[in-house]
Enzyme design. Structure first.
Site, mmCIF file in Angstrom:
data_model
loop_
_atom_site.group_PDB
_atom_site.id
_atom_site.type_symbol
_atom_site.label_atom_id
_atom_site.label_comp_id
_atom_site.label_asym_id
_atom_site.label_seq_id
_atom_site.Cartn_x
_atom_site.Cartn_y
_atom_site.Cartn_z
ATOM 1 N N VAL A 461 0.865 -1.177 0.000
ATOM 2 C CA VAL A 461 0.000 0.000 0.000
ATOM 3 C C VAL A 461 0.900 1.224 0.000
ATOM 4 O O VAL A 461 1.871 1.294 0.760
ATOM 5 C CB VAL A 461 -0.949 0.018 1.216
ATOM 6 C CG1 VAL A 461 -1.913 1.195 1.130
ATOM 7 C CG2 VAL A 461 -1.724 -1.291 1.313
ATOM 8 N N SER A 462 0.588 2.186 -0.848
ATOM 9 C CA SER A 462 1.492 3.322 -1.036
ATOM 10 C C SER A 462 1.666 4.133 0.234
ATOM 11 O O SER A 462 2.796 4.450 0.635
ATOM 12 C CB SER A 462 0.976 4.216 -2.168
ATOM 13 O OG SER A 462 -0.294 4.780 -1.846
ATOM 14 N N ASP A 463 0.560 4.489 0.893
ATOM 15 C CA ASP A 463 0.708 5.391 2.040
ATOM 16 C C ASP A 463 1.205 4.682 3.288
ATOM 17 O O ASP A 463 1.903 5.286 4.104
ATOM 18 C CB ASP A 463 -0.585 6.162 2.319
ATOM 19 C CG ASP A 463 -1.799 5.294 2.538
ATOM 20 O OD1 ASP A 463 -1.716 4.078 2.286
ATOM 21 O OD2 ASP A 463 -2.842 5.827 2.962
ATOM 22 N N THR A 464 0.879 3.390 3.464
ATOM 23 C CA THR A 464 1.429 2.695 4.627
ATOM 24 C C THR A 464 2.931 2.503 4.477
ATOM 25 O O THR A 464 3.681 2.632 5.446
ATOM 26 C CB THR A 464 0.745 1.340 4.846
ATOM 27 O OG1 THR A 464 0.835 0.558 3.661
ATOM 28 C CG2 THR A 464 -0.709 1.519 5.209
ATOM 29 N N GLU A 467 4.396 6.037 5.191
ATOM 30 C CA GLU A 467 4.387 6.387 6.611
ATOM 31 C C GLU A 467 5.408 5.557 7.382
ATOM 32 O O GLU A 467 6.052 6.056 8.321
ATOM 33 C CB GLU A 467 2.984 6.199 7.201
ATOM 34 C CG GLU A 467 1.913 7.117 6.622
ATOM 35 C CD GLU A 467 2.107 8.575 7.007
ATOM 36 O OE1 GLU A 467 2.841 8.857 7.976
ATOM 37 O OE2 GLU A 467 1.522 9.443 6.328
#
EC number: 5.4.99.32
Length: 735
Positions: A461-464, A467
């Site tokens: 997943v891009s945002d996980t 982050e």
């Protein structure tokens, strides 16, 4: 919350929740439940004997999530932001699990648990009696006043929600004359009976044997044989739609249904407003209740349905066999790649039925999936229900670590043992290889990624990932923290992120957008919008911007041109995706406040703020326009459906206020008084225990569906308060 006079200096806390009258008869002894964890995995266990329970006392974490009374050392009520941060952290750090992560439920959709229960019933795997009771308690705690259930909790009753949960409760043992069942049945019939359930509901009723396949919009598996370059191949669709469709098409192609038994025969009588034998099944294909249908079908959708029906009449047998074999291969590979979890519980249930049909109940496929049934299940205050995924373990842990860094807590020696455990969990959660058959099964490469939940789930997943990289870089440069994640592994993650960028800039969640937007014209879910392809998201894009700028400062020689070019295109995407009202629209949180928070942080990373950027000025004006008289912000989930800011009917909410404060601080908004009032609201809403109380649904999944993210009220609030102290100092607030 109250102070116990018999225990000086102790605060007794308990969730402000009580069972409904109908639910109370199904409750178990909550003091017997324990949470087992393993590398982000959650497994709730009921201890049968008093001796077991005595040897393993219930933890603070378990008591909190179950809504039981808990004891904490009393702390002075905060009068400034820093004191609120310290009180909040003293509470929230106790919710860290033994393996180092912060977990929680992310329930909300009211068809996920029912699908899993129906699948398990068809396969013939019994459910533990205590789990049955808690599943019943959950449904009867979230039931609507009219006796029905909606698409998600806190939504009006629909045929889909009501019929799925009616069937689930009957499977779990409730009789048709139980008052809750009689009331639900009345609502179901009033809305049009099971004949008017959407296609997704019709599918589940078909496999259960209480609806006929002739009444289904055809779900042929042949799109799997279409060349991968064409938009009709499922590889071009959104990853969740793709996974659900493949297993549904396999079961549709085989016309799989459970053999009739006494319960099936009874349900055929109970679910319909006319006798089962008299139903004209083909006429029900497009019969969908107005309570369920998001929009009226277009002429394109009606024509598409007619074309599918005609194709099914004249299908070519050898193509059907090839397509069914390909569907089974896709299902098997998905199950193997995810260690029997599947991407989410929704496709887990339909995949289980497909593998049961193909290989039988005694196969390793079903044994493996039986053991994974517990993973997405979370026992919350209302009872036991499946989350939308197998948890939020990595996502919540990364955000929590970020909150401690922002608040200056990570550098304090007394917090480093806790955060070293968190870093160890993040270290262990990185995905170190690509999936088997990565291209054949339409998967995005995953080597170097971090998942939303656990490594076993195995989806990038891009945002996980973004982050996780960001907090690793920030945490590992603080004195006292080991460099657990090597430069090489961080570089692999950056390579993966750069490879997920969409053409023209911007980021989706699981993979770049693969199909054209016109595919949405063929959306036959009736329930959801924008689910045929992935989409660009300001939230994901902003997380990537924050990650890349943080990484580039620490590693300036690694792919600097590629990173700078990606940042430039990402900023361009943010600027062109801003709404005319000045905000950004979210697809994963509620809603304008959530996305605007992320977007302003992304722009700030590139040096843009209210003083030098017109987009930031409009965004600040937008947020300030919606501040409530009490200093907080409150945005309704209905915003997701209507695409305009709608105030929450209950007024200000902790999460929306935290989002707005973070956004205004990132933009260096000059209206200090408005920010101070928002911070004062957050401090005022903090309880004597240091916690913030649960509020309305915080998240979104597949619009217009809502989901819970109960940890958001902790880490985003701690971020907001910590950043306020860092920028404006620790002034005393008039609470």
């Amino acid at each position: 919350m109250a102070t116990d006079s018999s225990m000086p200096g102790t605060v007794i806390g308990k969730a402000e929740f009580s069972d409904t009258k109908a639910a109370s008869e199904f409750g178990t002894d909550l003091s017997r439940w324990r949470l087992n964890v393993d590398n982000g995995r959650h497994m709730w266990e009921y201890l049968e004997s008093e001796d077991e329970a005595r040897k393993r006392p219930q933890s603070f974490l378990e008591k909190y999530w179950l809504g039981l009374p808990y004891e904490l050392p009393a702390r002075p009520r905060a009068t400034c932001a820093l004191e609120a941060v310290e009180n909040g952290w003293e509470f929230f750090k106790r919710l860290q699990t033994a393996d180092g992560h912060w977990g929680c439920n992310d329930d909300g959709p009211l068809f996920v648990t029912s699908g899993m229960v129906i699948a398990r019933y068809i396969v013939g795997i019994p459910i533990d009696s205590h789990m049955k009771q808690e599943m019943c308690r959950y449904l009867l705690n979230v039931v609507n006043e009219d006796g029905g259930w909606g698409l998600f909790i806190q939504s009006p009753s629909t045929v889909f929600g009501t019929v799925m949960n009616y069937c689930m409760l009957r499977i779990l043992g409730l009789g048709p004359e139980h008052p809750a069942m009689a009331k639900a049945r009345n609502t179901l019939h009033r809305l049009g009976s099971a004949r008017a359930t959407p296609t997704w509901g019709k599918f589940w009723l078909c496999v259960l044997g209480v609806y006929e396949w002739e009444g289904m919009v055809p779900l042929p598996p042949e799109p799997l044989l279409v060349p991968a370059s064409l938009p009709f191949n499922p590889g071009k669709w959104w990853v969740h739609t793709r996974n659900v469709y493949i297993s549904m098409s396999y079961l549709y192609g085989h016309r799989f249904s459970m053999p009739p038994n006494k319960l099936v025969q009874a349900l055929r009588d109970e679910l319909y407003d006319i006798p089962y034998q008299q139903i004209n099944w083909p006429a029900q294909r497009t019969n969908v209740s107005a309570a369920d249908r998001l929009t009226d079908p277009t002429w394109i959708q009606r024509s598409f349905t007619s074309a599918l029906t005609m194709y099914e009449t004249f299908k070519i047998p050898f193509l059907r066999r090839r397509a069914l074999n390909e569907a089974l291969f896709q299902i098997e590979t998905e199950t193997r790649n995810t260690h029997y979890l599947c991407i989410a519980p929704v496709s887990f249930a339909s995949n289980m039925l497909a593998l049961y049909h193909a290989h039988g109940r005694d196969s390793h496929w079903i044994r493996g999936m039986r053991d994974r049934f517990i993973d997405p299940m979370w026992l919350c205050r209302e009872g036991l229900a499946a989350s939308g995924t197998n948890g939020t373990s990595l996502w919540d842990t990364a955000l929590t670590v970020q909150a401690t860094i922002d608040a200056g807590l990570a550098a304090r020696p007394e917090n480093q043992a806790i955060l070293r455990k968190a870093l160890e969990f993040i270290d262990n959660s990185q995905i170190r290889e690509d999936p088997l058959g990565v291209h054949h099964v339409y998967r995005q490469p995953t080597r170097g990624a971090w998942p939303f939940s656990t490594r076993d789930q195995s989806y990038a997943v891009s945002d996980t990932t973004a982050e996780a990289v960001k907090v690793i870089v920030l945490l590992q440069r603080i004195e006292g923290f080991p460099s657990r994640i090597s430069d090489e592994r961080l570089q692999q993650a950056i390579d993966l992120i750069l490879g997920m960028e969409n053409a023209g800039g911007g980021f989706s969640a699981y993979e770049p957008v693969r199909g054209p937007k016109f595919l949405e014209l063929l959306n036959i879910t009736e329930l959801y919008e924008n689910v045929m392809t992935d989409n660009l998201y300001p939230e994901c894009t902003s997380s990537v911007i924050m990650c890349l700028t943080t990484f580039a400062r620490e590693y300036p020689t690694y792919r600097p041109r590629d990173i700078q070019a990606c940042l430039s295109r990402s900023i361009d995407y943010l600027l062109r995706s801003q709404y005319p009202n000045g905000g950004w629209f979210a697809s994963w949180g509620v809603c304008f406040t959530y996305a605007t928070m992320f977007a302003l942080q992304g722009l700030a990373c590139m040096g843009w703020n209210e003083s030098n950027c017109a987009a930031c000025q409009r965004a600040c004006s937008f947020l300030l326009q919606h501040q409530n008289p009490d200093g907080g912000w409150g945005e309704s989930l209905d915003t997701v459906r209507f695409k305009q800011y709608l105030p929450h009917p209950d007024g200000s909410q902790v999460t929306n206020t935290a989002y707005a404060v973070i956004g205004l601080l990132a933009a260096r908004c000059g209206n200090h008084e408005a920010i101070r009032r928002g911070v004062a609201y957050l401090v005022k809403e903090q309880q004597d225990t240091g916690e913030w109380l649960p509020g309305p649904l915080e998240g979104v999944f597949a619009p217009p569906g809502g989901m819970r993210y109960p940890n958001y009220k902790f880490h985003f609030t701690l971020m907001a308060l910590g950043r306020y102290v860092a920028i404006h100092g620790n002034e005393c607030l008039a609470i």
